[in-house]
Design a protein around this motif. Structure first.
Motif, PDB file in Angstrom:
ATOM      1  N   ASN A 252      -4.295   5.281  10.379  1.00  0.00           N
ATOM      2  CA  ASN A 252      -4.452   6.741  10.390  1.00  0.00           C
ATOM      3  C   ASN A 252      -5.273   7.163   9.175  1.00  0.00           C
ATOM      4  O   ASN A 252      -6.209   7.938   9.275  1.00  0.00           O
ATOM      5  N   TYR A 253      -4.930   6.625   8.005  1.00  0.00           N
ATOM      6  CA  TYR A 253      -5.756   6.858   6.818  1.00  0.00           C
ATOM      7  C   TYR A 253      -5.428   5.774   5.816  1.00  0.00           C
ATOM      8  O   TYR A 253      -4.319   5.247   5.819  1.00  0.00           O
ATOM      9  N   HIS A 254      -6.392   5.442   4.963  1.00  0.00           N
ATOM     10  CA  HIS A 254      -6.137   4.359   4.020  1.00  0.00           C
ATOM     11  C   HIS A 254      -5.365   4.869   2.815  1.00  0.00           C
ATOM     12  O   HIS A 254      -5.350   6.065   2.529  1.00  0.00           O
ATOM     13  N   PHE A 255      -4.725   3.964   2.113  1.00  0.00           N
ATOM     14  CA  PHE A 255      -4.212   4.245   0.779  1.00  0.00           C
ATOM     15  C   PHE A 255      -4.987   3.326  -0.170  1.00  0.00           C
ATOM     16  O   PHE A 255      -5.444   2.255   0.232  1.00  0.00           O
ATOM     17  N   THR A 256      -5.122   3.744  -1.430  1.00  0.00           N
ATOM     18  CA  THR A 256      -5.979   2.990  -2.370  1.00  0.00           C
ATOM     19  C   THR A 256      -5.639   1.501  -2.414  1.00  0.00           C
ATOM     20  O   THR A 256      -6.502   0.647  -2.195  1.00  0.00           O
ATOM     21  N   THR A 257      -4.366   1.191  -2.667  1.00  0.00           N
ATOM     22  CA  THR A 257      -4.008  -0.227  -2.833  1.00  0.00           C
ATOM     23  C   THR A 257      -4.055  -0.981  -1.501  1.00  0.00           C
ATOM     24  O   THR A 257      -4.378  -2.165  -1.470  1.00  0.00           O
ATOM     25  N   THR A 258      -3.764  -0.276  -0.402  1.00  0.00           N
ATOM     26  CA  THR A 258      -3.828  -0.921   0.919  1.00  0.00           C
ATOM     27  C   THR A 258      -5.244  -1.389   1.186  1.00  0.00           C
ATOM     28  O   THR A 258      -5.486  -2.531   1.582  1.00  0.00           O
ATOM     29  N   LYS A 259      -6.181  -0.458   0.968  1.00  0.00           N
ATOM     30  CA  LYS A 259      -7.577  -0.771   1.250  1.00  0.00           C
ATOM     31  C   LYS A 259      -8.055  -1.896   0.338  1.00  0.00           C
ATOM     32  O   LYS A 259      -8.755  -2.811   0.785  1.00  0.00           O
ATOM     33  N   ALA A 260      -7.648  -1.848  -0.923  1.00  0.00           N
ATOM     34  CA  ALA A 260      -8.080  -2.884  -1.865  1.00  0.00           C
ATOM     35  C   ALA A 260      -7.609  -4.267  -1.396  1.00  0.00           C
ATOM     36  O   ALA A 260      -8.365  -5.239  -1.448  1.00  0.00           O
ATOM     37  N   HIS A 261      -6.374  -4.362  -0.912  1.00  0.00           N
ATOM     38  CA  HIS A 261      -5.860  -5.665  -0.470  1.00  0.00           C
ATOM     39  C   HIS A 261      -6.536  -6.131   0.819  1.00  0.00           C
ATOM     40  O   HIS A 261      -6.815  -7.318   0.983  1.00  0.00           O
ATOM     41  N   ILE A 262      -6.787  -5.200   1.724  1.00  0.00           N
ATOM     42  CA  ILE A 262      -7.424  -5.582   2.992  1.00  0.00           C
ATOM     43  C   ILE A 262      -8.868  -6.026   2.745  1.00  0.00           C
ATOM     44  O   ILE A 262      -9.309  -7.060   3.263  1.00  0.00           O
ATOM     45  N   THR A 263      -9.589  -5.276   1.918  1.00  0.00           N
ATOM     46  CA  THR A 263     -10.988  -5.651   1.665  1.00  0.00           C
ATOM     47  C   THR A 263     -11.052  -6.927   0.819  1.00  0.00           C
ATOM     48  O   THR A 263     -11.968  -7.726   0.972  1.00  0.00           O
ATOM     49  N   GLU A 264     -10.077  -7.129  -0.042  1.00  0.00           N
ATOM     50  CA  GLU A 264      -9.995  -8.363  -0.837  1.00  0.00           C
ATOM     51  C   GLU A 264      -9.965  -9.596   0.078  1.00  0.00           C
ATOM     52  O   GLU A 264     -10.503 -10.650  -0.258  1.00  0.00           O
ATOM     53  N   MET A 265      -9.347  -9.453   1.243  1.00  0.00           N
ATOM     54  CA  MET A 265      -9.260 -10.568   2.197  1.00  0.00           C
ATOM     55  C   MET A 265     -10.461 -10.609   3.144  1.00  0.00           C
ATOM     56  O   MET A 265     -10.485 -11.379   4.091  1.00  0.00           O
ATOM     57  N   GLY A 266     -11.434  -9.736   2.917  1.00  0.00           N
ATOM     58  CA  GLY A 266     -12.630  -9.718   3.772  1.00  0.00           C
ATOM     59  C   GLY A 266     -12.465  -8.850   5.009  1.00  0.00           C
ATOM     60  O   GLY A 266     -13.307  -8.866   5.906  1.00  0.00           O
ATOM     61  N   GLY A 267     -11.376  -8.096   5.079  1.00  0.00           N
ATOM     62  CA  GLY A 267     -11.163  -7.210   6.224  1.00  0.00           C
ATOM     63  C   GLY A 267     -11.789  -5.839   6.006  1.00  0.00           C
ATOM     64  O   GLY A 267     -12.254  -5.527   4.901  1.00  0.00           O
TER      65      GLY A 267
END
Ligand code: PLP
Length: 481
Positions: A129-144
């Motif tokens: 629905n919407y990102h949260f700062t740390t959520t997005k950081a962890h997902i992008t950290e894994m290449g997602g």
């Protein structure tokens, strides 16, 4: 918080608790505030609390505990493994969410680390629905890659939509059809943080669940801000009017495959955890707990925190315990609206959100209007808020700014912490600042971390606007407080 009628006709929230422990506060004068914000690199995260009057930075780890929570902390069972404290917590989690499997973690982002490492593969998508700062950081950290599919009302500053945190179901359906095999999981966030603590409806969550089931995908719920969302479902969703908070909670949990939370918010304690109904995901994520958090029966939490959390989770089921935040916020939002200050409506959970895009419409987004407003509000009041705008975004891989959809100054109202006169003070100073908004100028980075830069980046004012603001303050208030 009771809706008690006052004979005089005034509409004021009336607390259903009393204060039995206090903390002395200090209000530095405006010169001291200018010195402090300059030394903090104009980043409110870098202010020491000795320079802060009302700390409205966040609701994280700073909600007031109840007497029962404090009492429970004295009865903790200290053991590295097999602590009865953990058993009590795990049983409470199962009792409330109906999830027999529980993995403890030291805070919310630790849960996100575990979920992302286990399920996000390079190049995959996570619709949310919407990102949260740390959520997005962890997902992008894994290449997602995160894909925001928020309903269109979600980003409208002023709205009557009661559930601005809803997922756009048609957009999700289309996305899942077009990206078969490319999605890690679908994530919903309760009390959607970055758009102003806005809730989703139970109906919306269940529609997301149906789509996930149809596509064989897991639905992951970030329940950190669940308590506010529960209150809003109970009071705003017609079909849930007669459900108890406990029943609503169970319906929400039943719709999800993995539910995680930051106990710094949910349960008014510290710590966090991941709950699942099935053994499969529990086994898949489990190895990461001893690796990153600690043994399986504490996961980085102290036994005292776990005892406080166990009681805090149970208290979350009491509408009278969870309504104080949203009702106070509504009061603050209404007062600011009356004075013409642009704020997000309807009020959400977690705090009052001021629209810096409009408040500082003379400051370009590249000069961080919300960050500038946070610094200016500290100067005007000694209160510390948090920037939630472009500063809180990560730059794009090519180095360009990722301009945020919204530029918000968040004034968090940690649950049960402030009095009404303190809220009135914050409103008063913000109204003064609004009338002098033309004096506020932009900021630029002088030190910019690559990841989560808003936490400890340092900035400077682009002109001498802060001196001008301080001078005007002294002129209007006569003294320097
Ligand atoms: C605060 C928060 C987190 C992170 O939790 P921490 O305990 O601060 O690590 C994750 N998701 C949401 C929605 C939050 O509000």
């Amino acid at each position: 918080m009771a809706n008690i009628k006052f004979y005089a006709g005034e509409q004021v929230p009336l607390e259903m608790h009393k204060v039995r422990i206090i903390q002395r506060l200090n209000l530095p004068d405006v010169d001291a505030r200018l010195k402090a914000i300059t030394e903090a690199g104009n980043n409110t995260f870098l202010l020491g609390t000795e320079h802060v009057f009302l700390d409205m930075l966040t609701d994280s780890g700073v909600n007031a505990m109840s007497d029962r929570q404090q009492a429970a902390m004295m009865l903790a069972d200290d053991a590295y493994a097999g602590s009865q404290t953990f058993t009590r917590l795990s049983n409470k989690v199962e009792d409330i969410f109906g999830t027999p499997y529980f993995l403890p973690a030291h805070q919310g982002r630790a849960c996100e680390n575990i979920v992302a490492r286990t399920y996000v593969k390079e190049g995959q998508y996570v619709p949310l629905n919407y990102h949260f700062t740390t959520t997005k950081a962890h997902i992008t950290e894994m290449g997602g890659k995160v894909v925001e599919l928020l309903c269109k009302e979600g980003l409208e500053v002023e709205s009557d939509e009661p559930f601005k945190g809803n997922m756009d179901i048609d957009a999700l359906s289309k996305f899942l059809d077009e990206h078969k095999g490319e999605v890690s999981f679908v994530r919903m966030e309760a009390g959607t943080n970055l758009i102003g603590g806005q809730p989703f409806s139970l109906e919306n969550l269940e529609a997301v669940r149906d789509l996930c089931r149809a596509h064989g995908l897991m639905l992951v719920l970030d329940a950190s801000l669940l308590s506010d969302n529960l209150y809003f479902i109970k009071t705003r969703e017609e079909s849930c009017k007669y459900l108890s908070i406990r029943e609503i909670t169970r319906r929400i949990a039943d719709a999800t495959d993995i539910l995680y939370f930051s106990a710094r918010k949910l349960g008014s304690a510290r710590g966090g955890g991941i709950c699942t109904r099935e053994e499969g995901p529990f086994r898949e994520m489990r190895p990461l707990v001893p690796l990153f958090e600690g043994f399986l029966t504490y996961g980085g939490m102290s036994v005292r925190e776990m005892e406080a959390l166990t009681v805090g989770l149970e208290e979350t089921m009491d509408e009278e315990m969870i309504n104080q935040g949203p009702i106070y916020i509504e009061y603050m939002v209404d007062k600011l609206k009356e004075a013409g200050v642009p704020v997000i409506t309807p009020g959400g959970g977690l705090g009052c959100h001021v629209d810096a895009m409009k408040f500082c419409d003379h400051i370009p987004q590249e000069q961080y209007p919300a960050g500038a407003l946070a610094a200016a509000f500290y100067l005007a009041s000694g209160c510390r808020g948090m920037e939630r705008g472009t500063m809180s975004e990560q730059r794009n891989p090519d180095g360009t700014e990722e301009l945020s959809n919204m530029e918000l100054l968040r004034l968090a109202l940690p649950r049960r912490v402030f009095t009404l006169s303190q809220v009135k003070y914050a409103v008063d100073r913000l109204v003064w600042l609004y009338e002098n908004r033309h004096l506020i100028g932009g900021l630029r980075f002088v030190e910019e971390p690559e990841v989560l830069r808003f936490f400890y980046g340092r900035l400077e004012p682009i002109s001498d606007w802060q001196e001008a603001l301080v001078a005007k303050f002294k002129e209007d208030f006569g003294d320097s407080l």
